[in-house]
Design a protein around this motif. Structure first.
Motif, PDB file in Angstrom:
ATOM      1  N   CYS A 384       0.772  -1.028   0.252  1.00 30.06           N
ATOM      2  CA  CYS A 384      -0.244  -0.167  -0.136  1.00 30.06           C
ATOM      3  C   CYS A 384       1.119   0.955  -0.251  1.00 30.06           C
ATOM      4  O   CYS A 384       1.702   1.557   0.454  1.00 30.06           O
ATOM      5  CB  CYS A 384      -0.887   0.239   0.938  1.00 30.06           C
ATOM      6  N   GLU A 385       0.380   2.269  -0.603  1.00 22.21           N
ATOM      7  CA  GLU A 385       1.618   3.151  -1.038  1.00 22.21           C
ATOM      8  C   GLU A 385       0.890   4.285   0.024  1.00 22.21           C
ATOM      9  O   GLU A 385       1.857   5.632   0.640  1.00 22.21           O
ATOM     10  CB  GLU A 385       0.317   3.997  -2.255  1.00 22.21           C
ATOM     11  N   LEU A 386       0.143   4.152   1.247  1.00 23.19           N
ATOM     12  CA  LEU A 386      -0.313   5.052   2.707  1.00 23.19           C
ATOM     13  C   LEU A 386       0.405   4.296   3.811  1.00 23.19           C
ATOM     14  O   LEU A 386       1.315   4.762   4.922  1.00 23.19           O
ATOM     15  CB  LEU A 386      -1.552   4.625   2.828  1.00 23.19           C
ATOM     16  N   LEU A 387       1.662   3.032   3.469  1.00 23.82           N
ATOM     17  CA  LEU A 387       2.481   2.379   4.675  1.00 23.82           C
ATOM     18  C   LEU A 387       2.623   3.529   5.320  1.00 23.82           C
ATOM     19  O   LEU A 387       3.414   3.139   6.321  1.00 23.82           O
ATOM     20  CB  LEU A 387       3.130   1.530   3.699  1.00 23.82           C
ATOM     21  N   PRO A 388       4.222   3.815   5.228  1.00 23.14           N
ATOM     22  CA  PRO A 388       4.322   4.982   6.348  1.00 23.14           C
ATOM     23  C   PRO A 388       3.976   5.827   6.667  1.00 23.14           C
ATOM     24  O   PRO A 388       4.515   6.158   7.771  1.00 23.14           O
ATOM     25  CB  PRO A 388       5.548   6.097   5.325  1.00 23.14           C
ATOM     26  N   ALA A 389       2.541   5.907   6.561  1.00 22.87           N
ATOM     27  CA  ALA A 389       1.407   6.988   7.086  1.00 22.87           C
ATOM     28  C   ALA A 389       0.595   6.662   7.970  1.00 22.87           C
ATOM     29  O   ALA A 389      -0.147   6.809   8.725  1.00 22.87           O
ATOM     30  CB  ALA A 389       0.573   8.174   6.092  1.00 22.87           C
ATOM     31  N   CYS A 390       0.158   5.518   7.808  1.00 23.47           N
ATOM     32  CA  CYS A 390      -0.471   4.673   8.596  1.00 23.47           C
ATOM     33  C   CYS A 390       0.112   2.944   9.548  1.00 23.47           C
ATOM     34  O   CYS A 390      -0.543   2.644  10.706  1.00 23.47           O
ATOM     35  CB  CYS A 390      -1.454   3.736   8.127  1.00 23.47           C
ATOM     36  N   GLN A 391       0.911   2.673   9.179  1.00 22.30           N
ATOM     37  CA  GLN A 391       1.504   2.133   9.710  1.00 22.30           C
ATOM     38  C   GLN A 391       0.727   0.375   9.690  1.00 22.30           C
ATOM     39  O   GLN A 391       0.766  -0.045  10.901  1.00 22.30           O
ATOM     40  CB  GLN A 391       2.480   2.164  10.655  1.00 22.30           C
ATOM     41  N   GLY A 392      -0.419   0.024   8.936  1.00 13.31           N
ATOM     42  CA  GLY A 392      -1.534  -1.235   9.677  1.00 13.31           C
ATOM     43  C   GLY A 392      -2.500  -0.390  10.065  1.00 13.31           C
ATOM     44  O   GLY A 392      -3.308  -1.384  10.335  1.00 13.31           O
ATOM     45  N   HIS A 406      -6.674   2.001   7.421  1.00 16.50           N
ATOM     46  CA  HIS A 406      -6.932   3.359   7.359  1.00 16.50           C
ATOM     47  C   HIS A 406      -8.003   4.223   7.655  1.00 16.50           C
ATOM     48  O   HIS A 406      -8.311   4.271   6.148  1.00 16.50           O
ATOM     49  CB  HIS A 406      -5.511   3.618   7.151  1.00 16.50           C
ATOM     50  N   PRO A 407      -8.187   5.403   8.013  1.00 16.82           N
ATOM     51  CA  PRO A 407      -9.348   6.381   7.335  1.00 16.82           C
ATOM     52  C   PRO A 407      -8.768   7.394   5.849  1.00 16.82           C
ATOM     53  O   PRO A 407      -9.494   7.387   5.514  1.00 16.82           O
ATOM     54  CB  PRO A 407      -9.635   7.416   8.876  1.00 16.82           C
ATOM     55  N   PHE A 408      -7.236   7.042   5.467  1.00 18.24           N
ATOM     56  CA  PHE A 408      -6.881   8.430   4.874  1.00 18.24           C
ATOM     57  C   PHE A 408      -7.049   7.042   3.707  1.00 18.24           C
ATOM     58  O   PHE A 408      -7.341   7.539   2.626  1.00 18.24           O
ATOM     59  CB  PHE A 408      -5.553   8.009   4.868  1.00 18.24           C
ATOM     60  N   ARG A 409      -7.528   5.841   4.292  1.00 20.65           N
ATOM     61  CA  ARG A 409      -7.983   4.935   2.421  1.00 20.65           C
ATOM     62  C   ARG A 409      -9.127   5.311   1.469  1.00 20.65           C
ATOM     63  O   ARG A 409      -8.589   5.381   0.263  1.00 20.65           O
ATOM     64  CB  ARG A 409      -8.122   3.513   2.825  1.00 20.65           C
ATOM     65  N   THR A 410      -9.797   6.259   2.589  1.00 17.26           N
ATOM     66  CA  THR A 410     -10.880   6.251   1.896  1.00 17.26           C
ATOM     67  C   THR A 410     -10.911   8.675   1.697  1.00 17.26           C
ATOM     68  O   THR A 410     -12.123   9.117   1.165  1.00 17.26           O
ATOM     69  CB  THR A 410     -12.836   5.910   2.538  1.00 17.26           C
ATOM     70  N   THR A 411      -9.928   8.882   2.206  1.00 18.61           N
ATOM     71  CA  THR A 411      -9.729  10.495   2.888  1.00 18.61           C
ATOM     72  C   THR A 411      -9.071  11.174   2.117  1.00 18.61           C
ATOM     73  O   THR A 411      -9.152  12.352   2.412  1.00 18.61           O
ATOM     74  CB  THR A 411     -10.646  11.140   4.673  1.00 18.61           C
ATOM     75  N   ILE A 412      -8.424  10.844   1.841  1.00 14.54           N
ATOM     76  CA  ILE A 412      -6.877  11.244   1.583  1.00 14.54           C
ATOM     77  C   ILE A 412      -6.602  12.501   0.870  1.00 14.54           C
ATOM     78  O   ILE A 412      -6.295  13.586   0.865  1.00 14.54           O
ATOM     79  CB  ILE A 412      -5.584  10.490   1.556  1.00 14.54           C
ATOM     80  N   ASP A 413      -7.646  12.031  -0.023  1.00 20.01           N
ATOM     81  CA  ASP A 413      -8.016  13.494  -1.172  1.00 20.01           C
ATOM     82  C   ASP A 413      -8.339  14.450  -0.479  1.00 20.01           C
ATOM     83  O   ASP A 413      -8.159  16.384  -1.072  1.00 20.01           O
ATOM     84  CB  ASP A 413      -8.988  13.070  -2.863  1.00 20.01           C
ATOM     85  N   ASP A 414      -9.122  14.027   0.855  1.00 16.15           N
ATOM     86  CA  ASP A 414     -10.217  15.703   0.903  1.00 16.15           C
ATOM     87  C   ASP A 414      -8.528  15.941   1.750  1.00 16.15           C
ATOM     88  O   ASP A 414      -8.661  17.534   1.679  1.00 16.15           O
ATOM     89  CB  ASP A 414     -11.029  15.186   1.769  1.00 16.15           C
ATOM     90  N   TYR A 415      -7.761  15.382   2.314  1.00 18.99           N
ATOM     91  CA  TYR A 415      -7.273  16.113   3.611  1.00 18.99           C
ATOM     92  C   TYR A 415      -6.122  17.168   2.591  1.00 18.99           C
ATOM     93  O   TYR A 415      -5.484  17.924   3.160  1.00 18.99           O
ATOM     94  CB  TYR A 415      -6.856  14.429   4.507  1.00 18.99           C
TER      95      TYR A 415
END
Length: 461
Positions: A384-392, A406-415
């Motif tokens: 996953c490209e989010l790994l460094p930001a969530c660590q699972g 992690h919530p970023f999976r569906t909201t990272i674009d908004d943030y």
């Protein structure tokens, strides 16, 4: 050069192409032609150099990038400078919350006795002889630890004295409903060097009292607010969580403002989940409760976040890469309950199948190097490209409530769009928005290597 495996792409507020590097925090925007070149791997030398300097293109292979994440996690995991204990002095609770997953969950009665306190002291000494840690952190948990304040005070006194004698920095916090904390109890907690208390406030008074039900029939909201005042008066900081569903979240914004302005309480949102798998049965049912799906909650959580005033630095911190998600991913973190059973995960305390060992077992049988989860070596998370930001994220949450990620999976674009907006309003942070190549603008610089931990990798290796 290789494209980094840790790039998130989003569309900006005015249709720009945003790239965010979850591994190093670099944030840039591209115009249409530059983005097209990036997508087709036909970047000009100037654009390629710009992308490389911010980590979007790298000499490392994808496997080598993952290996770096694994080494960062391993270095964080074995950090022996801290020793962290979550102590459960009792499983008793004086609340009868309809949604509580611990209802009827643990049958262990009573409070921690002196024999277990002696064993905890010996365990601390044993770990200090192993690791020579310089800091110790204690989290008081339950049940509700406020129902065992004599035990909290006695063990705190011992651990503080031990820390002072060994030159170890001592800090502690408590999670409690605070229903029995008055002026005397708040002063006692301060004497125990408890610097912060985490509360749960599920709405304004009437709504809170329907969800956070005191067993003695007292006004739970009023008791919590009074306790908060006594705690603040004793220099103890306060943080609170609302377990939110579609009903009480409607009160969140106004309540958050009121609690902060009047009581100094910072209120955050957590998802109300059906951990006990009894939603739909009275009293945990409609019309008093209406649960979000995970995706619905993530969207609502962002919507509430966006209503508040934030700085670009706040977003930078929220999006920053991390080297672990929770304390359970550290070798030097343990949950110890009133009978001396030791667990790794806060959510699993009281569940006998999850006991690692007991403090009265032969030390040769102690499992000291178990952790909850290593996302860097998990097949799904490692890709996953989010790994460094969530660590699972929270593995207990994922297992118990089927949270997908992690919530970023569906909201990272908004943030990222909010981050872009704030950077524009503040003319950037740690950079100042500037163009380094035609069609390539830097919104935020990468973090320094000492912040990321990369400077220690060679030393750790």
């Amino acid at each position: 050069m290789n494209r980094s495996r840790y790039v998130v792409e989003a569309i900006g507020n005015d249709g720009e192409h945003l790239l965010y590097n979850t591994e190093n925090g670099a944030f840039v925007q591209l115009d249409d032609s530059s983005y097209d070149a990036w997508q087709k791997d036909i970047c000009s030398e100037t654009l390629s150099d710009a992308l490389t300097s911010y980590g979007f293109l790298t000499e490392l292979t994808p496997d080598e990038q993952l290996c770096r994440q694994q080494k960062l996690f391993d270095a964080e995991r074995v950090d022996a400078s801290w020793f962290k204990l979550c102590i459960i002095p009792t499983y008793a609770c004086n609340y009868r919350c309809p949604y509580c997953y611990e209802l009827g969950h643990n049958k262990t009665k009573g409070k921690m006795d002196m024999r277990v306190m002696d064993a905890i002291e010996s365990f601390v000494e044993f770990k200090h002889e192993q690791d020579d840690f310089s800091s110790m952190f204690i989290q008081w948990y339950g049940g509700d630890p406020s129902l065992a304040l004599d035990e909290v005070a006695e063990l705190s006194r011992r651990l503080i004295a031990w820390s002072d004698a060994h030159g170890v920095m001592y800090t502690s916090m408590m999670l409690t409903n605070a229903n029995v904390i008055g002026e005397t109890e708040a002063h006692l907690l301060a004497d125990c060097r408890i610097s912060s208390v985490y509360l749960t406030i599920d709405g304004p008074e009437e709504l809170h009292n329907k969800r956070r039900i005191a067993a003695d029939g007292s006004n739970a909201y009023e008791n919590t607010i009074n306790a908060a005042r006594f705690l603040r008066a004793n220099g103890i900081s306060l943080v609170a969580t609302m377990n939110a569903d579609k009903i009480n979240i409607l009160e969140y914004g106004e309540l958050r403002k009121k609690l902060f302005e009047e009581e100094g309480i910072v209120l955050s949102l957590a998802k109300l989940c059906d951990y006990g798998h009894f939603y739909g049965k009275e009293p945990f049912s409609a019309p008093d409760f209406d649960l979000f799906t995970h995706e619905e909650f993530f969207a609502a959580q962002f919507a509430e976040f966006a209503k508040q005033d934030h700085t670009a630095n706040e977003l930078r911190e929220k999006l920053r890469p991390i080297r672990r998600f929770c304390n359970g991913q550290l070798d030097n973190y343990f949950n110890v309950d009133l009978v001396g059973d030791v667990y790794k995960c806060d959510g699993r305390v009281g569940e006998k199948p999850w006991v690692l060992f007991n403090l009265f077992d032969d030390p040769s049988a102690w499992k000291l190097h178990e952790i909850t989860f290593d996302a860097t070596r998990n097949e799904q998370c490692a890709e996953c490209e989010l790994l460094p930001a969530c660590q699972g994220s929270c593995i207990w949450e994922r297992v118990c409530s089927d949270m997908p990620c992690h919530p970023f999976r569906t909201t990272i674009d908004d943030y990222l769009r909010l981050y872009q907006k704030l950077l524009g309003n503040e003319a950037g942070i740690s950079c100042g928005s500037h163009e380094t190549a035609s069609g390539f603008a830097v919104l935020a610089e990468p973090y320094q290597t000492d912040v990321l931990g990369w400077d220690k990798l060679q030393e750790y290796a």
